[in-house]
Design a protein around this motif. Structure first.
Motif, PDB file in Angstrom:
ATOM      1  N   SER A  54       0.828  -1.207   0.000  1.00 47.08           N
ATOM      2  CA  SER A  54       0.000   0.000   0.000  1.00 47.08           C
ATOM      3  C   SER A  54       0.868   1.264   0.000  1.00 47.08           C
ATOM      4  CB  SER A  54      -0.927   0.017   1.221  1.00 47.08           C
ATOM      5  OG  SER A  54      -0.185  -0.013   2.433  1.00 47.08           O
ATOM      6  N   TYR A 104      -4.647  -0.909  -1.597  1.00 44.30           N
ATOM      7  CA  TYR A 104      -3.809  -2.079  -1.845  1.00 44.30           C
ATOM      8  C   TYR A 104      -3.522  -2.178  -3.339  1.00 44.30           C
ATOM      9  CZ  TYR A 104      -2.902  -7.020  -2.865  1.00 44.30           C
ATOM     10  OH  TYR A 104      -2.375  -8.195  -3.332  1.00 44.30           O
ATOM     11  N   ASP A 108      -9.199  -2.765  -1.854  1.00 41.15           N
ATOM     12  CA  ASP A 108      -8.638  -3.223  -3.119  1.00 41.15           C
ATOM     13  C   ASP A 108      -9.186  -2.385  -4.267  1.00 41.15           C
ATOM     14  OD1 ASP A 108     -11.237  -4.085  -3.537  1.00 41.15           O
ATOM     15  OD2 ASP A 108     -10.775  -6.214  -3.395  1.00 41.15           O
ATOM     16  N   VAL A 123      -9.361  -5.341   2.393  1.00 39.70           N
ATOM     17  CA  VAL A 123      -8.347  -6.344   2.053  1.00 39.70           C
ATOM     18  C   VAL A 123      -8.315  -7.406   3.149  1.00 39.70           C
ATOM     19  CG1 VAL A 123      -5.889  -6.729   1.651  1.00 39.70           C
ATOM     20  CG2 VAL A 123      -6.999  -4.708   0.694  1.00 39.70           C
ATOM     21  N   TYR A 169      -4.675 -10.378   2.480  1.00 42.44           N
ATOM     22  CA  TYR A 169      -3.234 -10.111   2.425  1.00 42.44           C
ATOM     23  C   TYR A 169      -2.760  -9.462   3.712  1.00 42.44           C
ATOM     24  CZ  TYR A 169       1.122  -9.448  -0.219  1.00 42.44           C
ATOM     25  OH  TYR A 169       2.417  -9.539  -0.689  1.00 42.44           O
ATOM     26  N   HIS A 171      -9.281 -12.690  -4.976  1.00 44.38           N
ATOM     27  CA  HIS A 171      -7.842 -12.547  -5.183  1.00 44.38           C
ATOM     28  C   HIS A 171      -7.073 -13.858  -5.039  1.00 44.38           C
ATOM     29  CE1 HIS A 171      -7.875  -8.077  -5.369  1.00 44.38           C
ATOM     30  NE2 HIS A 171      -8.926  -8.219  -4.570  1.00 44.38           N
TER      31      HIS A 171
END
Length: 378
Positions: A161, A203, A303, A309, A312, A361
């Protein structure tokens, strides 16, 4: 007339390719000649050894390789051109199989699984007090970041980020990612990157972030990334074989974002270390507190669809499947080191292809490999 136009277009394309191929910078020639990445790319780049120490063999489960792959299993593994599938349960090796001439000692590129290695090394540097905090500004360690438009922190790099401007296209010969993969001045390219948006908001999965982390580690330790990896991970983990890290040029910088090269059995040690909460043979290699942070989703970020997010953390992917939490490192051609804590399970899958479809993702082939590993470990 149409035929003539096609000939002109073809000639124009060939002229452009020839022009690029003849450029003095080898980046163009490599990009055109190789075009796409391959798991044996470690052979085309200079590399630096990540030395192993005293070998610590995996314990073999009494039921080792008792699982017989079904026709459905074989179809899954073959369809994505799998080269290795290794399963470790309760710290015992319970299954392994290899294809396409690969074996337990065969070296293969990790691709972006290397980012997760950098995430672990960053945690070690923090534990050692080299990096004071994940909230420290990058400029504290890299003067090149003092004049960036926005202040970027270590945490911003870890969680993808940073807001740095970077073209992540893998098939565009002019993108920064292609330049970073085939070029010869990786660190310079990364340090010159500019801010696109303020950090700690969006992100964006880009190569530049782990490479910046690697530069910080190298400067703080006054060593190469390969030497630090060897001393802090590879030797303590008892790897059987030397690993290597591909370089941007002979004697140059490690491609920290993509190119850590090893085999399935030794890759599995990294997963087992994460499963052990940073401990190996009674020694804490990475603090449990750092790993807890690293494996916590950065849900304060959004995202590209403006969704939190939840997939991750600090250079590690995070998910939940069939009510099981899992963490993993992954590479672009379906390289996976997967950790499933509730089942005390680690597995590694290496190969040439991955699914083109994603779910939150996560590539869809991953879930099929999880299903297979769970069946094997029953």
């Amino acid at each position: 007339m149409k035929k003539r136009i096609k000939i002109y277009v073809t000639l124009a394309i060939l002229f452009v390719l020839l022009f690029l191929f003849l450029q003095p910078n080898p980046y163009f020639r490599r990009a055109i000649f190789y075009f796409t990445a391959d798991i044996s790319d470690y052979k085309i780049f200079p590399e630096r050894t990540v030395a192993h120490g005293e070998y610590q063999p995996w314990k073999m489960a009494s039921e080792f390789n008792s699982y017989v792959l079904s026709s459905e299993d074989i179809h899954l593994l073959d369809s994505f051109k799998t080269t290795a599938f290794v399963v470790v349960k309760d710290t015992n090796l319970v299954f392994e199989n290899y294809w396409d001439g690969y074996s337990e000692n065969s070296k293969s590129s990790s691709f972006s699984m290397a980012k997760s290695v950098v995430g672990l090394l960053t945690g070690i540097a923090i534990d050692e007090g080299l990096i004071q905090s994940v909230d420290d500004p990058v400029a504290k360690y890299l003067p090149e970041f003092e004049n960036k438009k926005y202040e970027i922190t270590i945490r911003d790099l870890l969680t993808m980020s940073s807001g740095l401007k970077w073209n992540e296209s893998y098939y565009n010969p002019f993108s920064e990612t292609t330049k970073s993969y085939y070029g010869t001045n990786l660190d310079e390219l990364v340090l010159k990157s500019k801010c696109k948006i303020p950090p700690t908001k969006q992100y964006e999965y880009i190569v530049v972030n782990p490479q910046v982390l690697s530069i910080i580690i190298k400067r703080l330790t006054n060593s190469t990334l390969s030497e630090y990896t060897s001393e802090k991970l590879w030797k303590p983990l008892g790897a059987k074989n030397d690993a290597s890290w591909s370089l941007d040029q002979e004697g140059g910088s490690e491609k920290a974002t993509c190119c850590f090269n090893s085999n399935a059995r030794d890759f599995a040690r990294l997963g087992q270390l994460v499963l052990n909460k940073g401990k190996w043979n009674g020694k804490q290699l990475i603090s449990e507190s750092y790993l807890k942070e690293a494996l916590t989703p950065a849900e304060y970020l959004v995202d590209d669809e403006n969704k939190p997010v939840d997939f991750y953390g600090y250079q590690w992917w995070i998910g939940n499947y069939k009510n099981l939490d899992f963490y993993y490192a992954r590479g672009i051609l379906g390289q996976y080191i997967v950790v499933i804590p509730e089942k005390n399970l680690v597995f590694v899958r290496l190969g040439h292809k991955r699914s083109k479809e994603s779910l939150n993702h996560h590539r869809k082939d991953l879930f099929r490999y999880i299903d297979l590993a769970l069946k094997i470990a029953e």
